[in-house]
Design an enzyme around this catalytic site. Structure first.
Site, PDB file in Angstrom:
ATOM      1  N   GLN A  75       0.935  -1.250   0.043  1.00 32.62           N
ATOM      2  CA  GLN A  75       0.052  -0.001   0.016  1.00 32.62           C
ATOM      3  C   GLN A  75       0.846   1.174  -0.019  1.00 32.62           C
ATOM      4  O   GLN A  75       1.829   1.576   0.673  1.00 32.62           O
ATOM      5  CB  GLN A  75      -0.877  -0.097   1.156  1.00 32.62           C
ATOM      6  CG  GLN A  75      -1.770  -1.065   1.227  1.00 32.62           C
ATOM      7  CD  GLN A  75      -2.998  -0.978   0.238  1.00 32.62           C
ATOM      8  OE1 GLN A  75      -3.145  -0.042  -0.536  1.00 32.62           O
ATOM      9  NE2 GLN A  75      -3.975  -1.838   0.250  1.00 32.62           N
ATOM     10  N   TYR A 104      -3.733 -13.673  -1.771  1.00 27.75           N
ATOM     11  CA  TYR A 104      -3.311 -12.451  -2.584  1.00 27.75           C
ATOM     12  C   TYR A 104      -2.672 -11.744  -1.647  1.00 27.75           C
ATOM     13  O   TYR A 104      -2.686 -10.452  -1.335  1.00 27.75           O
ATOM     14  CB  TYR A 104      -4.639 -11.565  -3.007  1.00 27.75           C
ATOM     15  CG  TYR A 104      -5.483 -12.230  -3.966  1.00 27.75           C
ATOM     16  CD1 TYR A 104      -5.158 -12.557  -5.214  1.00 27.75           C
ATOM     17  CD2 TYR A 104      -6.643 -12.853  -3.423  1.00 27.75           C
ATOM     18  CE1 TYR A 104      -5.966 -13.326  -6.304  1.00 27.75           C
ATOM     19  CE2 TYR A 104      -7.487 -13.578  -4.181  1.00 27.75           C
ATOM     20  CZ  TYR A 104      -7.218 -13.768  -5.542  1.00 27.75           C
ATOM     21  OH  TYR A 104      -8.134 -14.525  -6.354  1.00 27.75           O
ATOM     22  N   GLU A 125       0.108 -16.143  -2.841  1.00 31.78           N
ATOM     23  CA  GLU A 125       0.648 -15.239  -3.789  1.00 31.78           C
ATOM     24  C   GLU A 125       1.179 -15.593  -5.119  1.00 31.78           C
ATOM     25  O   GLU A 125       2.006 -16.737  -5.039  1.00 31.78           O
ATOM     26  CB  GLU A 125       1.526 -14.298  -2.971  1.00 31.78           C
ATOM     27  CG  GLU A 125       2.033 -12.931  -4.052  1.00 31.78           C
ATOM     28  CD  GLU A 125       0.883 -12.237  -4.608  1.00 31.78           C
ATOM     29  OE1 GLU A 125       1.163 -11.867  -5.780  1.00 31.78           O
ATOM     30  OE2 GLU A 125       0.158 -11.649  -3.744  1.00 31.78           O
ATOM     31  N   ASP A 173      -7.213 -10.034  -0.520  1.00 32.79           N
ATOM     32  CA  ASP A 173      -6.901  -8.579  -0.812  1.00 32.79           C
ATOM     33  C   ASP A 173      -6.671  -8.672  -2.427  1.00 32.79           C
ATOM     34  O   ASP A 173      -5.443  -8.467  -2.728  1.00 32.79           O
ATOM     35  CB  ASP A 173      -5.766  -8.075   0.008  1.00 32.79           C
ATOM     36  CG  ASP A 173      -5.672  -6.585  -0.308  1.00 32.79           C
ATOM     37  OD1 ASP A 173      -6.372  -5.936  -0.932  1.00 32.79           O
ATOM     38  OD2 ASP A 173      -4.605  -6.043   0.288  1.00 32.79           O
ATOM     39  N   CYS A 200     -10.187  -2.912  -3.484  1.00 36.86           N
ATOM     40  CA  CYS A 200      -9.913  -1.541  -3.892  1.00 36.86           C
ATOM     41  C   CYS A 200     -10.861  -1.001  -5.053  1.00 36.86           C
ATOM     42  O   CYS A 200     -10.682  -0.008  -5.469  1.00 36.86           O
ATOM     43  CB  CYS A 200      -8.527  -1.262  -4.378  1.00 36.86           C
ATOM     44  SG  CYS A 200      -8.023  -2.530  -5.769  1.00 36.86           S
TER      45      CYS A 200
END
Length: 245
Positions: A75, A104, A125, A173, A200
């Site tokens: 982030q 993720y 991931e 995420d 997001c």
């Protein structure tokens, strides 16, 4: 700096940046992109040269340190990210007994933020660079209860489904595209007791939540977080619990 092949970065520019930013400048990197479009999905079709400093940065959140390589997701608004992760921790409501699957997971930030209050954290991931950082971050932060799998989420869940059945908490995420149909099917088949979805993109979040509700999950809380002030972008944290039959 990201350029097409054939472009050079003047070394004097690095010196000027160093003089202007002093100790605030950690690194200057030049990435040559050989592909048709700019993307950040690993080192394929790209070559990176360190012009100044080191090829990573160290960020601190919640008393933890995180190593971030050029193609690892992190982030960008660090202070707001801490608010985001604190929100996830509050909604998780951990007591030290929970097994957590962190999908993720990027460099492992959310999972490691929760790990001190959990029994086990497993991160998944697709980017090998991010997984390398996640393992290094677990070592730096002395978190022996964190482990990581590199691969596409649906493939990892298919290959090791029994390992992840009936988890206490599943955290997701995903990128802006959300979760693909096949991956949602794999995730829902695990029947986790509790799910926290960090998004997001409100549009793909709403689409994905339809399937979770159809499969017996109640949405218990929705918390938007403004990680990008004065823009239309917003992060949203959604907590869900599986209905008791």
């Amino acid at each position: 700096f990201v350029t097409r092949p054939g472009h050079e970065i003047d070394r004097h520019l690095c010196k000027e940046l160093e003089e202007a930013l002093d100790e605030h400048l950690q690194s200057v990197l030049h990435t040559v992109n050989f592909g048709k479009a700019i993307n950040y999905s690993g080192h394929d079709n790209k070559k990176t040269e360190t012009l100044f400093g080191r090829d990573y940065i160290l960020e601190e959140l919640g008393g933890l340190q995180f190593k971030i390589s050029p193609f690892s997701f992190f982030q960008t608004n660090t202070l707001a990210a801490e608010i985001l992760y604190e929100t996830v921790r509050r909604l998780a409501n951990l007591d030290g007994s929970q097994r957590i699957l962190d999908l993720y997971c990027g460099t492992g930030t959310i999972g490691q933020y929760l790990a001190r209050n959990a029994k086990e954290v497993i991160g998944v991931e697709i980017l090998s660079e991010a997984i390398a950082d996640a393992n290094e971050n677990a070592r730096i932060n002395k978190l022996a209860n964190c482990s990581y799998r590199c691969g596409d989420v649906k493939d990892v869940l298919f290959a090791e489904r029994n390992r992840y059945l009936h988890l206490d908490l599943l955290i997701m995420d995903p990128p802006r595209a959300g979760i693909s149909d096949k991956t949602r099917y794999k995730i829902l088949s695990l029947m986790p007791a509790k799910v926290i979805y960090v998004s997001c993109n409100p549009a793909t979040l709403a689409r994905d939540l339809v399937d979770f509700r159809a499969k017996g999950y109640d949405i218990t809380e929705v918390q938007p977080i403004d990680l990008f002030p004065q823009t239309h972008h917003v992060e949203t944290v959604v907590a869900m619990e599986r209905k008791r039959l």
